[in-house]
Design a protein around this motif. Structure first.
Motif, PDB file in Angstrom:
ATOM      1  N   GLY A   3     -59.248  30.869  36.016  1.00 27.53           N
ATOM      2  CA  GLY A   3     -60.569  31.449  36.228  1.00 27.53           C
ATOM      3  C   GLY A   3     -61.633  30.468  36.639  1.00 27.53           C
ATOM      4  O   GLY A   3     -62.716  30.868  37.090  1.00 27.53           O
ATOM      5  N   ASP A   4     -61.362  29.157  36.500  1.00 29.08           N
ATOM      6  CA  ASP A   4     -62.347  28.146  36.892  1.00 29.08           C
ATOM      7  C   ASP A   4     -62.532  28.145  38.413  1.00 29.08           C
ATOM      8  O   ASP A   4     -61.576  28.316  39.177  1.00 29.08           O
ATOM      9  CB  ASP A   4     -61.918  26.753  36.442  1.00 29.08           C
ATOM     10  CG  ASP A   4     -62.119  26.529  34.949  1.00 29.08           C
ATOM     11  OD1 ASP A   4     -62.700  27.411  34.292  1.00 29.08           O
ATOM     12  OD2 ASP A   4     -61.679  25.474  34.447  1.00 29.08           O
ATOM     13  N   GLU A   5     -63.769  27.911  38.831  1.00 29.88           N
ATOM     14  CA  GLU A   5     -64.100  27.832  40.256  1.00 29.88           C
ATOM     15  C   GLU A   5     -64.409  26.379  40.612  1.00 29.88           C
ATOM     16  O   GLU A   5     -65.226  25.738  39.958  1.00 29.88           O
ATOM     17  CB  GLU A   5     -65.291  28.725  40.575  1.00 29.88           C
ATOM     18  CG  GLU A   5     -65.594  28.854  42.055  1.00 29.88           C
ATOM     19  CD  GLU A   5     -66.667  29.888  42.333  1.00 29.88           C
ATOM     20  OE1 GLU A   5     -66.387  31.100  42.142  1.00 29.88           O
ATOM     21  OE2 GLU A   5     -67.787  29.479  42.705  1.00 29.88           O
ATOM     22  N   ILE A   6     -63.731  25.873  41.627  1.00 31.57           N
ATOM     23  CA  ILE A   6     -63.873  24.476  42.052  1.00 31.57           C
ATOM     24  C   ILE A   6     -64.511  24.465  43.433  1.00 31.57           C
ATOM     25  O   ILE A   6     -64.030  25.141  44.360  1.00 31.57           O
ATOM     26  CB  ILE A   6     -62.503  23.765  42.097  1.00 31.57           C
ATOM     27  CG1 ILE A   6     -61.843  23.787  40.706  1.00 31.57           C
ATOM     28  CG2 ILE A   6     -62.657  22.348  42.593  1.00 31.57           C
ATOM     29  CD1 ILE A   6     -60.802  24.874  40.547  1.00 31.57           C
ATOM     30  N   ALA A   7     -65.606  23.711  43.590  1.00 32.45           N
ATOM     31  CA  ALA A   7     -66.332  23.683  44.855  1.00 32.45           C
ATOM     32  C   ALA A   7     -66.552  22.248  45.308  1.00 32.45           C
ATOM     33  O   ALA A   7     -66.848  21.368  44.497  1.00 32.45           O
ATOM     34  CB  ALA A   7     -67.677  24.394  44.710  1.00 32.45           C
ATOM     35  N   LEU A   8     -66.408  22.040  46.607  1.00 31.34           N
ATOM     36  CA  LEU A   8     -66.729  20.758  47.235  1.00 31.34           C
ATOM     37  C   LEU A   8     -67.892  20.984  48.189  1.00 31.34           C
ATOM     38  O   LEU A   8     -67.769  21.763  49.148  1.00 31.34           O
ATOM     39  CB  LEU A   8     -65.529  20.202  47.999  1.00 31.34           C
ATOM     40  CG  LEU A   8     -64.423  19.546  47.179  1.00 31.34           C
ATOM     41  CD1 LEU A   8     -63.270  19.126  48.087  1.00 31.34           C
ATOM     42  CD2 LEU A   8     -64.961  18.324  46.454  1.00 31.34           C
ATOM     43  N   ASP A   9     -69.027  20.320  47.925  1.00 35.50           N
ATOM     44  CA  ASP A   9     -70.161  20.418  48.828  1.00 35.50           C
ATOM     45  C   ASP A   9     -69.914  19.554  50.054  1.00 35.50           C
ATOM     46  O   ASP A   9     -68.883  18.909  50.187  1.00 35.50           O
ATOM     47  CB  ASP A   9     -71.435  20.010  48.101  1.00 35.50           C
ATOM     48  CG  ASP A   9     -71.807  21.012  47.012  1.00 35.50           C
ATOM     49  OD1 ASP A   9     -71.395  22.183  47.118  1.00 35.50           O
ATOM     50  OD2 ASP A   9     -72.480  20.607  46.042  1.00 35.50           O
ATOM     51  N   PHE A  10     -70.886  19.514  50.952  1.00 37.39           N
ATOM     52  CA  PHE A  10     -70.690  18.810  52.214  1.00 37.39           C
ATOM     53  C   PHE A  10     -70.835  17.300  52.037  1.00 37.39           C
ATOM     54  O   PHE A  10     -71.596  16.818  51.197  1.00 37.39           O
ATOM     55  CB  PHE A  10     -71.651  19.358  53.268  1.00 37.39           C
ATOM     56  CG  PHE A  10     -71.282  20.756  53.687  1.00 37.39           C
ATOM     57  CD1 PHE A  10     -70.314  20.984  54.648  1.00 37.39           C
ATOM     58  CD2 PHE A  10     -71.865  21.849  53.066  1.00 37.39           C
ATOM     59  CE1 PHE A  10     -69.936  22.268  55.010  1.00 37.39           C
ATOM     60  CE2 PHE A  10     -71.510  23.146  53.416  1.00 37.39           C
ATOM     61  CZ  PHE A  10     -70.533  23.348  54.395  1.00 37.39           C
ATOM     62  N   ALA A  11     -70.081  16.564  52.836  1.00 40.18           N
ATOM     63  CA  ALA A  11     -69.957  15.113  52.691  1.00 40.18           C
ATOM     64  C   ALA A  11     -71.296  14.416  52.852  1.00 40.18           C
ATOM     65  O   ALA A  11     -72.091  14.742  53.738  1.00 40.18           O
ATOM     66  CB  ALA A  11     -68.958  14.574  53.711  1.00 40.18           C
ATOM     67  N   GLU A  12     -71.508  13.415  51.981  1.00 37.18           N
ATOM     68  CA  GLU A  12     -72.716  12.597  52.049  1.00 37.18           C
ATOM     69  C   GLU A  12     -72.514  11.410  52.985  1.00 37.18           C
ATOM     70  O   GLU A  12     -73.450  10.908  53.588  1.00 37.18           O
ATOM     71  CB  GLU A  12     -73.080  12.119  50.648  1.00 37.18           C
ATOM     72  CG  GLU A  12     -73.376  13.269  49.686  1.00 37.18           C
ATOM     73  CD  GLU A  12     -73.494  12.814  48.243  1.00 37.18           C
ATOM     74  OE1 GLU A  12     -73.130  11.651  47.950  1.00 37.18           O
ATOM     75  OE2 GLU A  12     -73.961  13.609  47.408  1.00 37.18           O
ATOM     76  N   SER A  13     -71.295  10.903  53.065  1.00 35.63           N
ATOM     77  CA  SER A  13     -70.897   9.880  54.029  1.00 35.63           C
ATOM     78  C   SER A  13     -69.403  10.054  54.231  1.00 35.63           C
ATOM     79  O   SER A  13     -68.712  10.612  53.384  1.00 35.63           O
ATOM     80  CB  SER A  13     -71.224   8.467  53.520  1.00 35.63           C
ATOM     81  OG  SER A  13     -70.522   8.182  52.325  1.00 35.63           O
ATOM     82  N   GLY A  14     -68.878   9.574  55.366  1.00 36.89           N
ATOM     83  CA  GLY A  14     -67.498   9.893  55.672  1.00 36.89           C
ATOM     84  C   GLY A  14     -67.371  11.381  55.947  1.00 36.89           C
ATOM     85  O   GLY A  14     -68.370  12.124  55.995  1.00 36.89           O
TER      86      GLY A  14
END
Length: 312
Positions: free
Chosen positions: A98-109
């Motif tokens: 049930g956990d939701e995992i999110a990756l925001d947009f890259a800060e570098s690279g």
């Protein structure tokens, strides 16, 4: 026992180490654009080095766990959130059903790697799960992840939690140097043209993808316009008619007829693949002996990085 893709981000692909030994039938290698980050993601999780992970380009991926597991994200800094709570990259985390995992947009690279304990359970094609969209091969359906895709994985309720100390995290610069082993059609580039190539900076253009990075800068001239098509290695630097170098990457074609001034060291190509348009690239010539030494030293460093355990 899976991760469900809620938002796939701009470009998320399933990748193992790559598809080797198939170029003779026209299939390219594929695999992670940043092999170091891919390898460390699996090492932190205690996985086999060839385990399948998600390569996330630029960010925006959101997945939901349907079972308890262990998860890790490495590579370019993409703020990681689990149930909207910030979490560190380069660290193994427990996630529950049930956990939701999110990756925001890259800060570098621009490339990060999301893996789970035991790896993603995807059937291989031609010996590999590596996704090559141009060939419509690998992954779930030969292309990038889509909303609603289900990524099978093992249920893991316990395991070793490791992390990479922050002082060892890679730095993804906007200005890099590519070490180049001169070769291929080097003799067809005059000393003046070679000096121009190695003494000027180039800029990453808008036309850059997993096949190759097109660079913009002083045009390089060759005394031949083309050659009979021949096999192309990873990192080969083509000089087409407009004189603007193209550095070939994982999803390159297997043969080509443009003159090539040399091949970039694989270690540095991984840093190139972390650049976005506008990044700057310099070239420096090295010998094959120096290239072998650099590869051995990098392999030794990677194998001996400290990965301490921690408790929660």
């Amino acid at each position: 026992m899976s991760l469900e893709v809620l938002q796939p981000g701009l470009m998320s692909l399933l990748q193992d180490r790559g598809r080797f030994g198939r170029q003779r039938i026209g299939l390219t290698t594929g695999g992670p654009l940043d092999p170091e980050a891919h390898a460390l993601c699996n090492r932190l999780l205690g996985n086999d080095g060839n385990a399948t992970v998600v390569e996330v380009s630029f960010g925006g991926l959101v997945v939901k766990a349907t079972e308890d597991t262990l998860l890790c994200v490495t590579g370019a800094p993409m703020p990681l959130r689990i149930n909207d709570q910030p979490r560190d990259m380069w660290r193994v985390h427990r996630v529950a059903a049930g956990d939701e995992i999110a990756l925001d947009f890259a800060e570098s690279g621009c490339r990060a790697y999301l893996g789970v304990a035991g790896g993603l359970r995807v059937p291989p094609r031609f010996g590999s799960t590596a996704t090559v969209p141009r060939e419509k091969l690998g992954g779930l359906n030969g292309g990038k992840l889509q909303p609603g895709d289900v990524l099978p994985c093992a249920a893991v309720s316990s395991g070793t939690l490791r992390y990479l100390p922050r002082s060892y995290w890679p730095h993804y610069a906007r200005d890099i140097t590519l070490r180049v082993i001169p070769g291929y059609q080097q003799a067809h580039f005059s000393r003046l043209q070679q000096r121009r190539f190695f003494s000027h900076a180039y800029t990453v253009g808008e036309r850059c993808d997993r096949m190759g990075y097109r660079l913009e800068g002083p045009a390089i001239e060759c005394d031949i316009e083309g050659i009979l098509s021949e096999g192309i290695c990873f990192g080969a630097i083509q000089i087409p008619a407009d004189g603007q170098p193209i550095v070939l990457l994982n999803d390159r074609q297997t043969i080509g007829g443009y003159p090539k001034i040399g091949a970039a060291l694989s270690l540095d190509v991984a840093r190139l693949a972390q650049l976005t348009p506008g990044g700057r690239v310099h070239f420096a010539a090295i010998t094959p002996h120096a290239a072998h030494n650099a590869l051995h030293l990098a392999d030794h460093r990677l194998r001996n990085l400290p990965l301490p355990e921690y408790r929660v």
